[in-house]
Design an enzyme around this catalytic site. Structure first.
Site, PDB file in Angstrom:
ATOM      1  NE  ARG A  90      -3.948   0.126   2.139  1.00 15.44           N
ATOM      2  CZ  ARG A  90      -4.789   0.589   3.067  1.00 15.44           C
ATOM      3  NH1 ARG A  90      -4.717   0.125   4.304  1.00 15.44           N
ATOM      4  NH2 ARG A  90      -5.670   1.532   2.781  1.00 15.44           N
ATOM      5  CD  GLN A 195     -11.968   1.724   6.555  1.00 19.13           C
ATOM      6  OE1 GLN A 195     -13.024   2.242   6.144  1.00 19.13           O
ATOM      7  NE2 GLN A 195     -10.869   1.659   5.820  1.00 19.13           N
ATOM      8  CG  ASP A 236      -3.444   6.473   6.863  1.00 24.62           C
ATOM      9  OD1 ASP A 236      -4.485   7.101   7.153  1.00 24.62           O
ATOM     10  OD2 ASP A 236      -3.327   5.247   7.000  1.00 24.62           O
ATOM     11  CE  LYS A 247      -9.491   5.024   5.074  1.00 20.43           C
ATOM     12  NZ  LYS A 247      -8.727   4.432   3.948  1.00 20.43           N
TER      13      LYS A 247
HETATM   14  C1  LIG Z   1      -4.059   4.716  13.477  1.00 24.46           C
HETATM   15  S1  LIG Z   1      -3.870   4.963  11.781  1.00 24.46           S
HETATM   16  C2  LIG Z   1      -5.460   4.643  11.216  1.00 24.46           C
HETATM   17  C3  LIG Z   1      -5.701   5.236   9.862  1.00 24.46           C
HETATM   18  O1  LIG Z   1      -5.576   4.242   8.837  1.00 24.46           O
HETATM   19  C4  LIG Z   1      -6.819   4.141   8.187  1.00 24.46           C
HETATM   20  O2  LIG Z   1      -6.737   3.824   6.832  1.00 24.46           O
HETATM   21  P1  LIG Z   1      -7.006   2.295   6.376  1.00 24.46           P
HETATM   22  O3  LIG Z   1      -8.187   1.794   7.159  1.00 24.46           O
HETATM   23  O4  LIG Z   1      -7.270   2.418   4.882  1.00 24.46           O
HETATM   24  O5  LIG Z   1      -5.714   1.559   6.676  1.00 24.46           O
HETATM   25  C5  LIG Z   1      -7.426   5.504   8.375  1.00 24.46           C
HETATM   26  O6  LIG Z   1      -6.860   6.453   7.510  1.00 24.46           O
HETATM   27  C6  LIG Z   1      -7.100   5.756   9.801  1.00 24.46           C
HETATM   28  O7  LIG Z   1      -7.191   7.060  10.239  1.00 24.46           O
END
Ligand SMILES: CSC[C@H]1O[C@H](OP(=O)(O)O)[C@H](O)[C@@H]1O
Length: 343
Positions: A90, A195, A236, A247
């Site tokens: 990713r 999520q 991120d 996100k």
């Molecule tokens: C504690 S970092 C969590 C961060 O990662 C998530 O993205 P994904 O679910 O696509 O990995 C999201 O941006 C969260 O804020």
């Protein structure tokens, strides 16, 4: 807090909580190959910036066990190749590259195959243990921003399962509950992978934290009618100037928070800062499978052939961020304050 650990090392394999099946099924996958770790990250079986880095680090430990050569130079080359492969899983969360760089540094320094296999496992375990402590510290600093009775909005899941433990943006809510401080959370469902609806509500309800689920398009009306005190989200990748990728939908919350005059916080460990990325425009934004949008739980909700744009992240510019909550405290989102974190 009885939330299961997202990634565990057990009997020379990785046990991974399959986040795709939550909240209705709590199931661990046993990963025994680098390819399965790559796929777990790419498919969001494990997700969340720190958790991705931790999973990749254990993937490197698997690689060192998988390659049976007793030639140290050959083993170094093979494991470094697997590390490079995992870095392609990713593109946005810098924790993935931060963790793999730490592993690579360890690999290069070893001078025997036994030492390499032992050192990479020790480093992966250290990355995981450090992250748990870091997240608890973020929770302590974030909790100082809120007071009894506050209503806080968040998006996606920056909880315990997105990290080693406690989470980042959700960490203050777990600590508040432990200390009898009454905080309410309004969780955006977080299309297209949900999520928020699946993971954040699940984590907070298990901990007994008051949480209300809203759809993403309810954010403005909720801020207006539910007297939201603040917004806090994860990240991120945070660029050197404070622009923060998180996100998709986070940028919109930052704009709304500004217009409603409420603070907007990013919660993230130092491992999410990337001083080599000068600003938000330089952050690679992952675009994911259109089927994440055209289908919900396998049910097609859009016409065949429709064009789809599916960026998994967006960037909140520094000027919209009130503060960045780190394990070292809350800083202003500017280059000088960020540079000072690393000096
Ligand atoms: C504690 S970092 C969590 C961060 O990662 C998530 O993205 P994904 O679910 O696509 O990995 C999201 O941006 C969260 O804020």
């Amino acid at each position: 807090m009885n939330i299961p650990q997202s990634v565990k090392w057990e009997n020379d394999t990785i046990l991974l909580l399959d986040q795709r099946k939550l909240p209705h099924v709590t199931e661990y996958m046993t990963l025994e190959s680098v390819a399965s770790v790559f796929e777990a990250i790419k498919s969001l079986a494990v997700r969340g910036a720190p958790a991705i880095g931790i999973a990749a680090a254990f993937g490197v430990a698997l690689s060192a066990l998988h390659h049976k050569t007793n030639d140290i130079d050959e083993l170094k080359e093979l494991v470094l190749m697997d590390s490079g492969y995992l870095s392609q899983s990713r593109p946005t969360a810098v924790n993935l590259f931060w963790a793999l760089n730490r592993m690579n540094d360890v690999i290069i320094k070893t001078n025997s195959t036994k030492a390499l296999r032992e050192a990479v496992l020790a480093e992966a375990l250290a990355i995981q243990a450090e992250d748990a402590e870091v997240c608890r510290s973020i929770g302590e600093h974030a909790l100082e921003l809120f007071q009894d009775g506050d209503r806080i909005m968040t998006i996606c899941n920056a909880g315990s399962i997105a990290t080693a433990k406690y989470g980042t943006a959700l960490a203050p809510f777990f600590l508040a509950k432990e200390r009898g401080i009454d905080l309410s959370v309004f969780a955006c469902e977080t299309r297209p992978v949900f999520q928020g609806a699946r993971l954040t509500t699940w984590e907070l309800m298990q901990a007994g934290v008051d949480v209300t689920l809203i759809t993403d398009n309810m954010a403005a009306h909720t801020m207006k009618t539910k007297h939201i005190s603040a917004v806090i989200t994860g990240a991120d990748r945070i660029a050197a100037n404070g622009d923060s990728a998180n996100k998709i939908g986070t940028f919109g919350l930052a704009v709304l928070a500004k217009s409603f005059g409420i603070p907007f916080y990013i919660a993230a460990p130092l491992s999410t800062f990337d001083l080599d990325t000068p600003n938000g425009d330089a952050i690679p934004i992952e675009e994911r499978d259109p089927a994440e949008i055209t289908h919900v739980n396998g049910l097609k909700v859009a016409p065949d052939g429709v064009s789809v744009f599916n960026p998994a992240f967006d960037v909140a510019p520094a000027e919209l961020i009130t503060g960045i909550v780190t394990e070292k405290g809350v800083i202003k989102p500017d280059a000088a304050a960020i540079a000072k974190l690393f000096n």
